[in-house]
Write a protein that holds these residues in place. Sequence first.
Motif, mmCIF file in Angstrom:
data_model
loop_
_atom_site.group_PDB
_atom_site.id
_atom_site.type_symbol
_atom_site.label_atom_id
_atom_site.label_comp_id
_atom_site.label_asym_id
_atom_site.label_seq_id
_atom_site.Cartn_x
_atom_site.Cartn_y
_atom_site.Cartn_z
ATOM 1 N N GLU A 73 13.032 34.505 -51.162
ATOM 2 C CA GLU A 73 14.131 34.006 -51.984
ATOM 3 C C GLU A 73 13.635 33.699 -53.395
ATOM 4 N N ASN A 93 17.989 16.021 -65.475
ATOM 5 C CA ASN A 93 17.574 14.913 -64.617
ATOM 6 C C ASN A 93 16.063 14.785 -64.529
ATOM 7 N N GLU A 115 16.763 23.898 -59.932
ATOM 8 C CA GLU A 115 16.182 23.330 -58.718
ATOM 9 C C GLU A 115 15.615 21.957 -59.062
ATOM 10 N N ARG A 116 15.390 21.140 -58.046
ATOM 11 C CA ARG A 116 14.666 19.879 -58.260
ATOM 12 C C ARG A 116 13.180 20.200 -58.080
ATOM 13 N N LYS A 148 22.269 24.173 -63.041
ATOM 14 C CA LYS A 148 22.008 25.151 -61.976
ATOM 15 C C LYS A 148 20.583 25.085 -61.454
ATOM 16 N N THR A 194 21.758 19.646 -47.815
ATOM 17 C CA THR A 194 21.513 19.250 -49.204
ATOM 18 C C THR A 194 21.293 20.474 -50.078
ATOM 19 N N ARG A 195 20.498 21.411 -49.581
ATOM 20 C CA ARG A 195 20.297 22.641 -50.353
ATOM 21 C C ARG A 195 21.641 23.307 -50.624
ATOM 22 N N TYR A 212 26.211 15.228 -50.696
ATOM 23 C CA TYR A 212 25.096 16.063 -50.238
ATOM 24 C C TYR A 212 25.243 16.540 -48.800
ATOM 25 N N PRO A 218 24.607 32.230 -55.763
ATOM 26 C CA PRO A 218 23.372 32.807 -56.305
ATOM 27 C C PRO A 218 23.093 32.415 -57.758
ATOM 28 N N GLU A 219 24.106 31.915 -58.459
ATOM 29 C CA GLU A 219 23.904 31.423 -59.827
ATOM 30 C C GLU A 219 22.981 30.207 -59.857
ATOM 31 N N TYR A 220 22.952 29.472 -58.748
ATOM 32 C CA TYR A 220 22.124 28.274 -58.678
ATOM 33 C C TYR A 220 20.747 28.649 -58.150
ATOM 34 N N MET A 221 19.711 27.909 -58.587
ATOM 35 C CA MET A 221 18.353 28.399 -58.335
ATOM 36 C C MET A 221 17.720 27.934 -57.032
ATOM 37 N N THR A 222 18.292 26.955 -56.355
ATOM 38 C CA THR A 222 17.669 26.458 -55.130
ATOM 39 C C THR A 222 17.847 27.454 -53.990
ATOM 40 N N PRO A 223 16.749 27.800 -53.312
ATOM 41 C CA PRO A 223 16.871 28.764 -52.207
ATOM 42 C C PRO A 223 17.339 28.110 -50.909
ATOM 43 N N ILE A 224 17.887 28.910 -50.026
ATOM 44 C CA ILE A 224 18.258 28.443 -48.690
ATOM 45 C C ILE A 224 18.044 29.612 -47.746
ATOM 46 N N ARG A 225 17.756 29.289 -46.481
ATOM 47 C CA ARG A 225 17.546 30.355 -45.494
ATOM 48 C C ARG A 225 18.282 30.008 -44.225
ATOM 49 N N MET A 236 22.788 21.129 -53.981
ATOM 50 C CA MET A 236 22.109 22.080 -54.863
ATOM 51 C C MET A 236 22.864 23.403 -54.994
ATOM 52 N N TYR A 280 9.888 29.884 -48.608
ATOM 53 C CA TYR A 280 11.010 30.523 -49.317
ATOM 54 C C TYR A 280 10.544 31.665 -50.215
ATOM 55 N N HIS A 309 20.866 13.015 -58.262
ATOM 56 C CA HIS A 309 21.397 13.305 -59.595
ATOM 57 C C HIS A 309 22.924 13.316 -59.621
ATOM 58 N N LYS A 310 23.540 13.123 -58.467
ATOM 59 C CA LYS A 310 24.999 13.110 -58.408
ATOM 60 C C LYS A 310 25.490 11.962 -57.558
#
Lengths: 463, 281
Positions: free
Chosen positions: B271, B85, B43-44, B41, A263-264, A182, A273-280, A268, B268, A174-175
């Motif tokens: 999270e 998207n 997720e995909r 903001k 990439t996350r 990424y 934390p404003e963005y919704m994709t999680p990461i660990r 992403m 996850y 998307h970018k």
Amino acid sequence: MVNKIPRVPVREQDPKVRAHNFEEVSYGYNREEAMLEASRCLNCKKPLCVTGCPVNIQIPDFISHVAEGDFDAAAAVIAKDSSLPAVCGRVCPQETQCEGKCILGIKGEPVAIGKLERFVADYQYSKKESATMPEIAPPNGHKVAVIGSGPAGLACASDLAKWGYKVHVFEALHKAGGVLVYGIPEFRLPKDKVLQKEIDEVTKLGVTIETDVIIGRTTDLDFLIDKEGYEAVFVGTGAGLPRFMNIPGENLNGVFSANEFLTRNNLMKAFDPEYMTPIRAGKKACIVGGGNVAMDAARTALRLGADSTIVYRRSEEELPARKEEVHHAKEEGIHFELLTNPVEILGDENGCVKGMKCIRMRLCEPDESGRCRPVEIPGSEFVIDCDTVIMSIGTSPNPLIATTTRGLESNKRGCIVADEHGATTREEIFAGGDAVTGAATVILAMGAGRKAAKAIDEYIKSK
Amino acid sequence: MFEILEKTMLNPTIAKIVIKAPRIAKAALPGQFLIIRADEKGERIPLTISDSDPVKSTVTVVIQLIGASSHTMVEKFEAGDSYANVVGPLGNPSDFVHMSPEELKKHRYVFIAGGLGTAPVYPQAKWLYERGVAVDVIIGARMKELLIYTEELGSVCDNLYLCTDDGSVGFKGVGTAKLEALAAEGKTYTRCVAIGPMIMMKFATLTCQKLNIPIMVSMNSLMVDGTGMCGACRVSVGGQTKFSCVDGPEFDGALIDWNEAMRRSRQYQPEEAASMERYGK
Ligand SMILES: Cc1cc2nc3c(=O)[nH]c(=O)nc-3n(C[C@H](O)[C@H](O)[C@H](O)COP(=O)(O)OP(=O)(O)OC[C@H]3O[C@@H](n4cnc5c(N)ncnc54)[C@H](O)[C@@H]3O)c2cc1C
Ligand SMILES: Cc1cc2nc3c(=O)[nH]c(=O)nc-3n(C[C@H](O)[C@H](O)[C@H](O)COP(=O)(O)OP(=O)(O)OC[C@H]3O[C@@H](n4cnc5c(N)ncnc54)[C@H](O)[C@@H]3O)c2cc1C
Ligand code: SF4
Ligand code: SF4
Ligand code: FES
């Protein structure tokens, strides 16, 4: 003759502070520092530095303009050979390229060519009305498609646009930006402040970038050529498929490819934390590999709060990462387990990573590539405690385009077969960058994109 | 930007959304999916294409409200708004798409759809039914109110069997029990396709193995890019690691390491729970 000024150090964020943020590590030179550093260049008659630069930027020329304080003139010199100076000044492995060949490096420290290039590019972007608009030829009525918006695709598109072609870039994500958006983290290559500006330069030339189109799925090359009227295509789709080691435990929870992890975080923006994709990142992360990708993953994990360790099977000498990144990683407190190779990832009763079993290695005679082959030391197994493992052992090209395009050949390693001008086994299809060479560098990809642009221009004119 | 043309709540937790996406509508085949990112903001999120219309340039997805992302996509967007998207069609089409007409004619298909999985079954059953292949469909849900797509599916199969856990409509019990009952009555099938929650697909696989019916399942692994670039979607198939997004999403159910797949889909969980909590506020 040789002035005695030592290489001007570049100001950097304090390692203890930057280990907890994603802001850029290096602040770059200011005007005075840049001019002082530029004054160190001997303006050699036969400049070796230029031979070390894969796109042969006229280094002494641009540096002498910097020394005089004429930064616009310096930018114009660089622009003749590079369309991504702010990026390359930051991420090129200068120590093995331009700076590695600089004559001053023999007895002392080479001229900081990369830092100067970055300074010139940043200076241009910082001016109100941005860089002087390059000349664009009037529209010549020919349409070219570019697949992938990494450095190869962007460079090819911008040259063709300057020559009057109508260029349409198709990007799967998307970018736009490829690995630059990424893969390479914010703390090495700021996305909005630097990368987006270089991409804006390309769209200002009239190039259209259409995101969310996967060639081979959403549509295919044959359709673009036969039905949408593109007269030639450039394929710059990179080498994005992650490799795994195929050792036991690799599918446990907590094992990621560097691509997923980065990439996350980068594309992403999971660190925010404003963005919704999680990461660990866990508490203790092991990063397997020794290239730029491994350094980026380790330093990202560190910034997300993990204690991180690089596990690499050869010795420090052989680390393929840029020297500067290894140095920065060490300053930030990344641990290194060198001459060490994972043999198994261990899981707890819930299937989550609890450790990595490794074996010590020693180096034998150099192999065909000239690098020393690592061999296992029997009985030297040991366990590193960790809850996250990030595999950064390389990538290969995505087979999608090669398998969905008639008559486009690729080799055993999945790389598209193309000559040095980008010509493939199909007359109207050109290719370059990581998609052809396998994972390499930004500057080589950019250079390949520009060579292909020239070949495409010749092809279309000769028709 | 991709415009939302219609939004319909099929029940309180499931929405049907029709989106304008000309390129995808032209290319979509049964079994393929999309990735949608609602806004800057977001997720995909992978979602199966449950219908497509190349003439109207539309694709349809059916979304179940699970966590923060699905809630955002359904609750914060109305017809007339646009998602940032939409990319696809991703993954391989169902294997029958490549079968010859002669080969297709030999088959008797049975679909087992669990809950939300009903919507992805629709384009597959429709494709087969339109080509004269024998198709039966079993839909299972906890109770009557949760059944979706019954009319649509009813029109593209020979026999539609509804099942509810509480017996509020149709057969009382799960879809796999209905399949066993049908087999006991003497019905024979040469192929089964199961789509639904992983646990349901696992049991469907066990049942089919018992009944000697080859089974395909649609793996709803966690994903990021959907193009083979990250490996988040890896799944063990016959002892080999595959990427669901490019090697699948449909695989032979008998070859899947189900326990690993279910464990990986919880990767996850903490999270995601935190994200849902933030969303609720
Ligand atoms: C983490 C990391 C750190 C790195 N650090 C450095 C460094 O410090 N210095 C350096 O010089 N190099 C570095 N590299 C390598 C460098 O980034 C690459 O060599 C370079 O980006 C390759 O450029 P490219 O244009 O060939 O491909 P890419 O940058 O990979 O771009 C390819 C683009 O094509 C798109 N694409 C792929 N398939 C399709 C399709 N079918 N349809 C449409 N679009 C498609 C992809 O989404 C992507 O955007 C690094 C790489 C990584 C991963
Ligand atoms: C190929 C494919 C096709 C899909 N098709 C559809 C579809 O047509 N309609 C639809 O509603 N959903 C579909 N899904 C699943 C959908 O992508 C997830 O429901 C969605 O990502 C949930 O996002 P969320 O942020 O709302 O929930 P999250 O916050 O991500 O998840 C909430 C909880 O649900 C669990 N969970 C999340 N995703 C999954 C999953 N895929 N499998 C099992 N448990 C999970 C998590 O462990 C978590 O505890 C598909 C998935 C794939 C891979
Ligand atoms: S492009 Fe890279 S190699 Fe060439 S001069 Fe600039 S930093 Fe050096
Ligand atoms: S080799 Fe070094 S000193 Fe000579 S021109 Fe190049 S940068 Fe200047
Ligand atoms: S989702 Fe990234 S490889 Fe499949």
